[in-house]
Design a protein around this motif. Sequence first.
Motif, short mmCIF file in Angstrom:
data_model
loop_
_atom_site.label_atom_id
_atom_site.label_comp_id
_atom_site.label_asym_id
_atom_site.label_seq_id
_atom_site.Cartn_x
_atom_site.Cartn_y
_atom_site.Cartn_z
N TYR A 57 -16.25 22.62 12.42
CA TYR A 57 -15.10 23.73 12.56
C TYR A 57 -14.04 23.21 13.67
CZ TYR A 57 -18.48 26.22 10.35
OH TYR A 57 -19.78 27.02 9.38
N ALA A 58 -14.37 22.83 14.52
CA ALA A 58 -13.01 22.15 15.48
C ALA A 58 -12.47 21.78 15.15
CB ALA A 58 -13.73 22.07 17.28
N ALA A 59 -13.25 20.17 14.80
CA ALA A 59 -12.33 18.91 14.28
C ALA A 59 -12.22 19.00 12.97
CB ALA A 59 -13.68 18.29 14.01
N THR A 60 -12.69 20.68 12.20
CA THR A 60 -12.01 20.95 11.40
C THR A 60 -11.00 21.34 10.69
OG1 THR A 60 -14.31 20.25 9.39
CG2 THR A 60 -12.33 21.89 8.80
N ASP A 97 -21.84 28.61 17.87
CA ASP A 97 -20.76 29.01 19.21
C ASP A 97 -19.79 28.33 19.74
OD1 ASP A 97 -21.66 27.33 21.05
OD2 ASP A 97 -23.34 28.86 21.13
N GLU A 98 -19.00 28.83 20.77
CA GLU A 98 -17.73 28.14 21.64
C GLU A 98 -18.49 26.65 22.39
OE1 GLU A 98 -13.82 28.77 24.52
OE2 GLU A 98 -15.34 29.86 23.57
N GLU A 99 -19.18 26.74 22.52
CA GLU A 99 -19.49 25.58 23.48
C GLU A 99 -19.97 24.78 22.63
OE1 GLU A 99 -23.34 24.40 26.57
OE2 GLU A 99 -22.84 26.50 26.03
N THR A 100 -20.94 24.88 21.03
CA THR A 100 -21.06 24.06 20.37
C THR A 100 -20.43 23.50 19.85
OG1 THR A 100 -23.20 25.13 19.81
CG2 THR A 100 -22.44 23.72 18.46
N ARG A 101 -19.00 24.33 19.37
CA ARG A 101 -17.85 23.37 18.35
C ARG A 101 -17.42 22.67 19.84
NH1 ARG A 101 -17.09 29.47 17.81
NH2 ARG A 101 -14.81 29.46 19.09
N ARG A 102 -16.64 23.14 21.12
CA ARG A 102 -16.31 21.92 21.80
C ARG A 102 -17.00 21.19 21.90
NH1 ARG A 102 -16.76 21.71 27.02
NH2 ARG A 102 -18.49 23.43 27.33
N THR A 103 -18.31 20.72 22.41
CA THR A 103 -19.22 19.78 22.04
C THR A 103 -19.13 18.90 21.38
OG1 THR A 103 -21.06 21.12 22.61
CG2 THR A 103 -20.17 20.85 24.63
N GLY A 104 -19.38 19.13 20.30
CA GLY A 104 -19.32 18.57 19.37
C GLY A 104 -18.83 16.68 18.55
N HIS A 105 -19.52 16.69 17.68
CA HIS A 105 -18.22 15.04 17.88
C HIS A 105 -19.18 14.63 16.66
CE1 HIS A 105 -21.48 12.70 19.60
NE2 HIS A 105 -21.73 13.92 20.06
N PHE A 106 -18.49 13.77 16.26
CA PHE A 106 -19.00 12.63 15.50
C PHE A 106 -17.87 11.13 15.21
CE2 PHE A 106 -15.02 14.53 12.86
CZ PHE A 106 -14.77 13.44 12.13
N THR A 107 -19.30 10.18 15.20
CA THR A 107 -18.20 8.79 14.64
C THR A 107 -19.20 7.86 13.26
OG1 THR A 107 -18.51 8.05 17.15
CG2 THR A 107 -18.05 6.62 15.70
N LYS A 152 -13.81 14.81 18.65
CA LYS A 152 -14.44 14.96 19.35
C LYS A 152 -13.97 16.42 18.76
CE LYS A 152 -13.34 13.11 23.50
NZ LYS A 152 -12.38 13.02 24.68
N GLY A 153 -15.36 17.59 19.34
CA GLY A 153 -15.67 18.56 18.39
C GLY A 153 -16.24 18.85 17.30
N ASP A 154 -17.00 19.61 16.83
CA ASP A 154 -18.03 20.26 15.73
C ASP A 154 -16.98 19.98 14.81
OD1 ASP A 154 -18.32 22.19 13.58
OD2 ASP A 154 -19.75 21.90 15.14
N PRO A 155 -18.03 18.89 14.27
CA PRO A 155 -18.15 18.23 12.74
C PRO A 155 -16.67 19.57 11.80
CG PRO A 155 -19.43 17.02 13.43
CD PRO A 155 -19.39 18.16 14.05
#
Length: 415
Positions: free
Chosen positions: A353-356, A318-328, A348-351
């Motif tokens: 989806y949002a970051a992709t 969902d949108e919240e998961t996409r927004r609060t996701g992140h990776f390093t 920042k962003g779900d790896p």
Amino acid sequence: MRDHDIVVYGATGFVGVLVAEYLAAHAPAGTRIALAGRSADRLAAVRDRLGVDWPVIVADAHDTDRLAAMAASTRVVATTAGPYAKYGRTLAHACAAAGTDYADLTGEVLFARRSIDENDELARSTGARIVHSCGFDSIPSDLGVHVLHRRVAADGAGELTDTTLVVTRLRGGFSGGTIDSLRHQLDAVRKDRDLRRIAASPYSLSPDRSAEPDLGRQEDLVTLRGPEVDPALRGNLAPFVMAPYNTRVVRRSNALRQFAYGRSFRYREATSVGTSPLSPVIAAGTKTGLVALAAGLSMPPTRFVLDRLLPKPGEGPDEETRRTGHFTMDIFTRTTTGARYTARFRAKGDPGYAATALMFGEAALALAVDRDSLPPSGGGVLTPATALGDVLVDRLRAAGVEITSRILSDPSGKK
């Protein structure tokens, strides 16, 4: 003069909509973008939702004539329609034939290998850049090593040797599309011994396997202690699920660059599971679980159960998961001079989806807008690093992605 700068193919899918949204918000004024897929009504609905006046193009993934016409109408095709072994071959070939740059999100070894065999020579003759894996697979890996190499070369610190990417932080949802791609590849290798051999080879995407150095066994799914990678790294490391694909992309980049990273360059990927007393058990359990998942999807009885539990194609967080996701991701290397370096790729962003969507959108814009500044490849089936290089690094940094490199130690004391 072509009609479009970028065609987003698969624009009605979960990721396709996110990519279209990103381009609508970030493409320079005047960029001519079209949406493409199988359904005119669904494409029009996406266009209306975005509030843009982009044209729509109806083309089925297996309609050779329509795909050829679409490829000839644009400078770049950015496709999110996977699994690519099922939906990408005809389109990639059409772009190679038309001299049209192409980008996708594949993490499928067999599709990428087949595309190299079918399209590399043709794309070189037309000047088309066929660039696979422009999302979470495999931009952080490929560009991270690219940046690390550039820093080491600028410092005159020799060549890269043992190099390990470590996923130090990751938060995001599961991708139904990635699971579906895994299903299709497992089906293929189960039926064909030659395909099993290709999928298993660490150099399956190499332009010339015979030219690769003999570096011994290179495992895909590794469990390690942090200090085995770098003295400053603590805890234990489990296998990274995308290592079997990303490692092959990075090795292809090295080979396409005439082994600029080094003839002794060894590359692997892992993920941190912390420093608790249970972390060795977690690392071993992760490896066992990944092997069991592949085995379970390969056998009809267990696959029947797993298909009902795992995410379906077209599903995403969902949108919240996409927004609060992140990776390093932190990449560690030793050089032939004995120096130690590290690079960091953080977004920042779900790896998946949002970051992709950000990485893929910027890759498409680099091909469409910055063509004259791209590495002089001459066309062919390329990797993100060899096709886009510093141009994409600069774009991603400007979009808020952290991409850095630094030296950790130098025995010579010169740095």
